[in-house]
Design a protein around this motif. Structure first.
Motif, mmCIF file in Angstrom:
data_model
loop_
_atom_site.group_PDB
_atom_site.id
_atom_site.type_symbol
_atom_site.label_atom_id
_atom_site.label_comp_id
_atom_site.label_asym_id
_atom_site.label_seq_id
_atom_site.Cartn_x
_atom_site.Cartn_y
_atom_site.Cartn_z
ATOM 1 N N GLU A 193 11.983 26.746 -3.503
ATOM 2 C CA GLU A 193 11.094 27.360 -3.302
ATOM 3 C C GLU A 193 9.478 26.473 -3.035
ATOM 4 O OE1 GLU A 193 11.983 32.302 -2.589
ATOM 5 O OE2 GLU A 193 10.991 31.329 -4.310
ATOM 6 N N LEU A 194 10.084 26.141 -4.380
ATOM 7 C CA LEU A 194 8.292 25.647 -4.917
ATOM 8 C C LEU A 194 8.906 24.016 -3.926
ATOM 9 C CD1 LEU A 194 5.859 24.399 -5.841
ATOM 10 C CD2 LEU A 194 6.292 24.175 -8.140
ATOM 11 N N VAL A 251 1.945 31.559 -8.209
ATOM 12 C CA VAL A 251 0.853 30.323 -7.838
ATOM 13 C C VAL A 251 0.148 29.781 -7.187
ATOM 14 C CG1 VAL A 251 0.189 30.791 -5.016
ATOM 15 C CG2 VAL A 251 2.383 31.561 -5.717
ATOM 16 N N ALA A 274 8.351 23.790 -0.792
ATOM 17 C CA ALA A 274 6.326 23.495 -0.324
ATOM 18 C C ALA A 274 6.157 22.407 -0.337
ATOM 19 C CB ALA A 274 6.047 25.630 -0.999
ATOM 20 N N TYR A 308 5.159 34.437 -7.612
ATOM 21 C CA TYR A 308 6.140 33.627 -8.109
ATOM 22 C C TYR A 308 7.034 32.991 -6.817
ATOM 23 C CZ TYR A 308 3.799 35.954 -12.701
ATOM 24 O OH TYR A 308 3.490 35.958 -13.232
ATOM 25 N N LEU A 309 7.695 31.605 -6.928
ATOM 26 C CA LEU A 309 8.099 30.771 -6.779
ATOM 27 C C LEU A 309 9.351 29.957 -7.058
ATOM 28 C CD1 LEU A 309 5.516 27.928 -4.652
ATOM 29 C CD2 LEU A 309 6.916 30.455 -3.645
ATOM 30 N N SER A 310 10.820 30.141 -6.382
ATOM 31 C CA SER A 310 11.508 29.812 -7.406
ATOM 32 C C SER A 310 11.405 28.265 -7.457
ATOM 33 C CB SER A 310 13.180 29.948 -6.480
ATOM 34 O OG SER A 310 13.297 28.714 -4.935
ATOM 35 N N ARG A 358 10.986 29.728 -12.451
ATOM 36 C CA ARG A 358 9.798 30.102 -11.846
ATOM 37 C C ARG A 358 8.259 29.947 -11.958
ATOM 38 N NH1 ARG A 358 13.636 31.621 -9.823
ATOM 39 N NH2 ARG A 358 14.948 33.625 -9.107
ATOM 40 N N TYR A 359 7.567 29.744 -11.009
ATOM 41 C CA TYR A 359 6.611 29.221 -10.583
ATOM 42 C C TYR A 359 5.371 29.858 -10.361
ATOM 43 C CZ TYR A 359 8.993 24.994 -11.582
ATOM 44 O OH TYR A 359 10.371 23.527 -11.837
#
Length: 62
Positions: free
Chosen positions: A15-16, A50, A19, A10-12, A47-48
């Motif tokens: 972070e996303l 991936v 990216a 998962y990305l915050s 949270r995302y």
């Protein structure tokens, strides 16, 4: 058999955004408009997954 996902999958929000090379504000606006990737609310943060982000990106392909 179902596999367990780890928190590393998962990305915050930050972070996303990094990216995708967009401003975090842009990602917030996309979420508000309903055009952003699927997300999970955890407390006050998002949270995302991936895999969900990959599918979302494929759907935006032109």
């Amino acid at each position: 058999m179902k596999t367990t996902k780890f928190i590393g999958d998962y990305l915050s929000h930050a972070e996303l955004a990094a990216a995708l090379k967009i401003e975090p504000k842009t990602l917030y606006q996309m979420n508000w408009a309903g055009t952003g990737p699927p997300r999970y609310k955890v407390g006050r943060s998002c949270r995302y997954d991936v895999e969900d982000v990959r599918e979302w990106l494929q759907g935006r392909k032109r």
